[in-house]
Scaffold this motif. Structure first.
Motif, PDB file in Angstrom:
ATOM      1  N   ILE A 107      43.849  44.261  30.365  1.00 24.57           N
ATOM      2  CA  ILE A 107      43.518  45.387  29.351  1.00 24.57           C
ATOM      3  C   ILE A 107      44.370  45.340  28.171  1.00 24.57           C
ATOM      4  O   ILE A 107      44.121  45.475  26.989  1.00 24.57           O
ATOM      5  N   GLU A 108      45.714  45.022  28.696  1.00 23.19           N
ATOM      6  CA  GLU A 108      46.809  44.902  27.575  1.00 23.19           C
ATOM      7  C   GLU A 108      46.600  43.880  26.337  1.00 23.19           C
ATOM      8  O   GLU A 108      46.711  44.172  25.145  1.00 23.19           O
ATOM      9  N   TYR A 109      45.944  42.841  27.013  1.00 22.20           N
ATOM     10  CA  TYR A 109      45.755  41.822  26.026  1.00 22.20           C
ATOM     11  C   TYR A 109      44.692  42.100  25.155  1.00 22.20           C
ATOM     12  O   TYR A 109      44.555  41.647  23.786  1.00 22.20           O
ATOM     13  N   MET A 110      43.473  42.458  25.787  1.00 17.64           N
ATOM     14  CA  MET A 110      42.158  43.019  24.993  1.00 17.64           C
ATOM     15  C   MET A 110      42.704  43.998  24.109  1.00 17.64           C
ATOM     16  O   MET A 110      41.960  44.062  23.018  1.00 17.64           O
ATOM     17  N   ASP A 111      43.484  44.983  24.234  1.00 13.46           N
ATOM     18  CA  ASP A 111      44.184  46.056  23.298  1.00 13.46           C
ATOM     19  C   ASP A 111      44.733  45.339  22.096  1.00 13.46           C
ATOM     20  O   ASP A 111      44.701  45.762  20.976  1.00 13.46           O
ATOM     21  N   ALA A 112      45.408  44.266  22.317  1.00  8.80           N
ATOM     22  CA  ALA A 112      46.247  43.615  21.368  1.00  8.80           C
ATOM     23  C   ALA A 112      45.353  42.699  20.519  1.00  8.80           C
ATOM     24  O   ALA A 112      45.581  42.437  19.507  1.00  8.80           O
ATOM     25  N   LYS A 113      44.304  42.072  20.970  1.00  9.24           N
ATOM     26  CA  LYS A 113      43.294  41.348  20.422  1.00  9.24           C
ATOM     27  C   LYS A 113      41.893  42.026  20.281  1.00  9.24           C
ATOM     28  O   LYS A 113      41.041  41.778  21.118  1.00  9.24           O
ATOM     29  N   ALA A 114      41.901  42.967  19.332  1.00 10.65           N
ATOM     30  CA  ALA A 114      40.650  43.754  19.432  1.00 10.65           C
ATOM     31  C   ALA A 114      39.510  43.050  18.756  1.00 10.65           C
ATOM     32  O   ALA A 114      38.269  43.519  19.236  1.00 10.65           O
ATOM     33  N   ASP A 115      39.442  41.681  18.629  1.00 14.45           N
ATOM     34  CA  ASP A 115      38.432  40.955  18.313  1.00 14.45           C
ATOM     35  C   ASP A 115      37.755  40.354  19.548  1.00 14.45           C
ATOM     36  O   ASP A 115      36.854  39.412  19.266  1.00 14.45           O
ATOM     37  N   ILE A 116      38.120  40.530  20.743  1.00 18.99           N
ATOM     38  CA  ILE A 116      37.783  40.012  21.821  1.00 18.99           C
ATOM     39  C   ILE A 116      36.562  40.920  22.179  1.00 18.99           C
ATOM     40  O   ILE A 116      36.633  41.878  22.741  1.00 18.99           O
ATOM     41  N   GLY A 117      35.373  40.123  22.399  1.00 16.49           N
ATOM     42  CA  GLY A 117      34.333  41.028  22.999  1.00 16.49           C
ATOM     43  C   GLY A 117      34.128  40.637  24.392  1.00 16.49           C
ATOM     44  O   GLY A 117      33.742  41.671  25.098  1.00 16.49           O
ATOM     45  N   LEU A 118      34.184  39.794  24.822  1.00 16.21           N
ATOM     46  CA  LEU A 118      34.000  39.073  26.274  1.00 16.21           C
ATOM     47  C   LEU A 118      35.342  38.331  26.546  1.00 16.21           C
ATOM     48  O   LEU A 118      35.884  37.452  26.018  1.00 16.21           O
ATOM     49  N   LEU A 119      35.568  38.425  27.900  1.00 17.45           N
ATOM     50  CA  LEU A 119      36.863  37.894  28.447  1.00 17.45           C
ATOM     51  C   LEU A 119      36.526  37.205  29.906  1.00 17.45           C
ATOM     52  O   LEU A 119      36.303  38.164  30.733  1.00 17.45           O
ATOM     53  N   GLY A 120      36.746  36.074  30.081  1.00 19.40           N
ATOM     54  CA  GLY A 120      36.489  35.507  31.405  1.00 19.40           C
ATOM     55  C   GLY A 120      37.830  35.022  32.003  1.00 19.40           C
ATOM     56  O   GLY A 120      38.591  34.574  31.302  1.00 19.40           O
ATOM     57  N   CYS A 121      38.099  35.145  33.538  1.00 13.87           N
ATOM     58  CA  CYS A 121      39.347  34.716  33.911  1.00 13.87           C
ATOM     59  C   CYS A 121      39.314  33.585  34.786  1.00 13.87           C
ATOM     60  O   CYS A 121      38.165  32.919  34.807  1.00 13.87           O
ATOM     61  N   ARG A 122      40.467  33.309  35.191  1.00 10.56           N
ATOM     62  CA  ARG A 122      40.550  32.077  36.267  1.00 10.56           C
ATOM     63  C   ARG A 122      39.740  32.501  37.752  1.00 10.56           C
ATOM     64  O   ARG A 122      40.219  33.462  38.114  1.00 10.56           O
ATOM     65  N   ILE A 123      38.823  31.762  38.037  1.00 14.35           N
ATOM     66  CA  ILE A 123      38.041  31.858  39.432  1.00 14.35           C
ATOM     67  C   ILE A 123      38.564  30.812  40.350  1.00 14.35           C
ATOM     68  O   ILE A 123      38.114  29.348  39.712  1.00 14.35           O
ATOM     69  N   VAL A 124      38.871  31.040  41.355  1.00 12.32           N
ATOM     70  CA  VAL A 124      38.961  29.825  42.491  1.00 12.32           C
ATOM     71  C   VAL A 124      37.954  30.219  43.565  1.00 12.32           C
ATOM     72  O   VAL A 124      38.041  31.444  44.038  1.00 12.32           O
ATOM     73  N   PHE A 125      37.880  29.215  44.438  1.00 12.13           N
ATOM     74  CA  PHE A 125      37.007  29.183  45.420  1.00 12.13           C
ATOM     75  C   PHE A 125      38.029  29.654  46.901  1.00 12.13           C
ATOM     76  O   PHE A 125      39.231  29.803  46.718  1.00 12.13           O
ATOM     77  N   GLY A 126      37.502  29.910  47.935  1.00 13.45           N
ATOM     78  CA  GLY A 126      38.107  30.349  49.061  1.00 13.45           C
ATOM     79  C   GLY A 126      39.285  29.414  49.535  1.00 13.45           C
ATOM     80  O   GLY A 126      40.173  29.865  50.161  1.00 13.45           O
ATOM     81  N   ASP A 127      39.203  28.091  49.125  1.00 14.47           N
ATOM     82  CA  ASP A 127      39.932  26.919  49.464  1.00 14.47           C
ATOM     83  C   ASP A 127      41.134  26.974  48.411  1.00 14.47           C
ATOM     84  O   ASP A 127      42.007  25.960  48.530  1.00 14.47           O
ATOM     85  N   GLY A 128      40.938  27.687  47.307  1.00 13.79           N
ATOM     86  CA  GLY A 128      42.069  27.444  46.099  1.00 13.79           C
ATOM     87  C   GLY A 128      41.632  26.547  45.295  1.00 13.79           C
ATOM     88  O   GLY A 128      42.415  26.716  44.152  1.00 13.79           O
ATOM     89  N   SER A 129      40.594  25.714  45.409  1.00 15.66           N
ATOM     90  CA  SER A 129      40.225  24.977  44.326  1.00 15.66           C
ATOM     91  C   SER A 129      39.464  25.714  43.102  1.00 15.66           C
ATOM     92  O   SER A 129      38.969  26.788  43.277  1.00 15.66           O
ATOM     93  N   LEU A 130      39.721  24.999  41.980  1.00 13.84           N
ATOM     94  CA  LEU A 130      39.357  25.630  40.703  1.00 13.84           C
ATOM     95  C   LEU A 130      37.622  25.786  40.686  1.00 13.84           C
ATOM     96  O   LEU A 130      36.887  24.875  40.932  1.00 13.84           O
ATOM     97  N   GLN A 131      37.165  26.783  40.164  1.00 16.03           N
ATOM     98  CA  GLN A 131      35.895  26.746  39.857  1.00 16.03           C
ATOM     99  C   GLN A 131      35.721  27.105  38.294  1.00 16.03           C
ATOM    100  O   GLN A 131      36.352  27.695  37.531  1.00 16.03           O
ATOM    101  N   TYR A 132      34.818  26.091  37.474  1.00 14.09           N
ATOM    102  CA  TYR A 132      34.711  26.116  36.286  1.00 14.09           C
ATOM    103  C   TYR A 132      34.130  27.431  35.791  1.00 14.09           C
ATOM    104  O   TYR A 132      32.884  27.743  36.138  1.00 14.09           O
TER     105      TYR A 132
END
Length: 333
Positions: A107-132
């Motif tokens: 929320i703080e980052y999107m407040d600071a960058k008002a031109d962001i419309g959509l923001l996706g985050c880091r997602i990992v599977f249950g075993d800790g491996s990265l999901q693209y």
């Protein structure tokens, strides 16, 4: 529907369909994580028959529950909650996720960058491996490769990585698409482009929404790796149905973003590779009776039959149905 001022920082929307155990864990993590943030949590239940609505009412009375009488799909279910949400930002979250940390930094980052419309985050599977969870806009060749299944993938495995080329999942970056599994939306964006296109039952609705954002507004699509959720991704109980839905969604995505002729080329290319797969597998089955091979043969036959039967109807629907979530119905400043 008149506009109303956004009064909360965050609205969390979770769509659920027969995921009671996972949904319970998801809600526990969300409610723990948003303490200290002005927020509201919605669950939109798509006619679950596993006791999910009753569980929400009993165990999480503070959650706003929307019960559908039929399975309306992911896009339409989210739109129902978007119409009621009062957060400056909206977080769409899959029911099979766990959110172990507070989203305040987002929320703080999107407040600071008002031109962001959509923001996706880091997602990992249950075993800790990265999901693209960030990728380039779908292309005909890459999606054809995806729907080619084993035959092409065996010989050219590197193609699968082209969709994610140039993306560093360890740093903040502008990108084309981010996953709807965990998606932060600037509420002001919804006033400009509306909600999700309800022609998408599920799959590709996030890519199309990112496409609309990038092409119809001045807002950016950003990948933000410093907020993480865990995705206990499950397999569909009906993989053939899921594959067909995914294909029809890809077909509609291309029709909407590239035109009907482009979509027709995609369909023709997929049919060709499916027939090739079917021929090869049928020859193998003549010499080696195998249950897995027989299952794949049945899948390709059903795909070819279903796509042929639905082609005319789907084309007519795509040409005549408009987005049912007009911007004028949104409740954001």
């Amino acid at each position: 529907m008149p506009h109303t001022e956004a009064v909360l920082d965050l609205s969390v929307i979770i769509v659920s369909f027969n995921t009671m155990g996972l949904l319970r864990n998801c809600l526990r993590s969300v409610l723990d994580s948003v303490k200290g943030i002005s927020s509201e949590v919605f669950v939109v239940d798509n006619a679950s028959h596993d006791g999910s609505p009753e569980m929400v009412k009993r165990d999480f009375p503070e959650v706003k529950l929307i019960e559908n009488v039929t399975n309306t799909g992911f896009a339409k279910a989210n739109n129902l909650a978007l119409l009621e949400a009062t957060g400056r930002y909206i977080l769409l979250l899959n029911s099979d996720t766990v959110m172990p940390e507070c989203p305040r930094q987002v929320i703080e980052y999107m407040d600071a960058k008002a031109d962001i419309g959509l923001l996706g985050c880091r997602i990992v599977f249950g075993d800790g491996s990265l999901q693209y969870s960030a990728w380039r806009f779908p292309t005909l060749f890459q999606e054809w490769y995806y729907f080619s299944f084993d035959i092409i993938r065996i010989f050219i495995p590197a193609i699968s990585r082209l969709k994610y080329r140039g993306i560093d999942y360890g740093h903040i970056a502008d990108t084309d698409c981010v996953s709807g599994c965990c998606l932060f939306i600037n509420g002001k964006l919804i006033n400009l482009i509306g909600g999700f296109d309800e022609q998408f039952f599920m799959y590709y609705e996030d890519s199309e929404y990112c496409y609309r954002t990038m092409n119809n507004t001045n807002y950016r699509v950003v990948y933000f790796p410093y907020f993480q959720v865990i995705h206990y991704h499950g397999k569909s109980s009906n993989p053939q149905k899921a594959t067909l839905r995914s294909f029809m969604a890809a077909r509609y995505y291309f029709a909407k973003t590239k035109g009907e002729r482009f979509s027709a080329v995609f369909v023709t290319a997929c049919r060709m590779i499916w027939r090739f797969n079917l021929t090869i597998l049928s020859i193998i089955q003549l010499f080696f009776r195998n249950i897995k091979v027989a299952g794949k043969i049945d899948m390709f036959r059903q795909l070819l039959s279903s796509v042929s039967l639905s082609s005319k109807e789907e084309t007519e629907n795509h040409e005549t149905r408009a987005d049912k979530f007009p911007a004028s119905g949104c409740k954001y400043p």
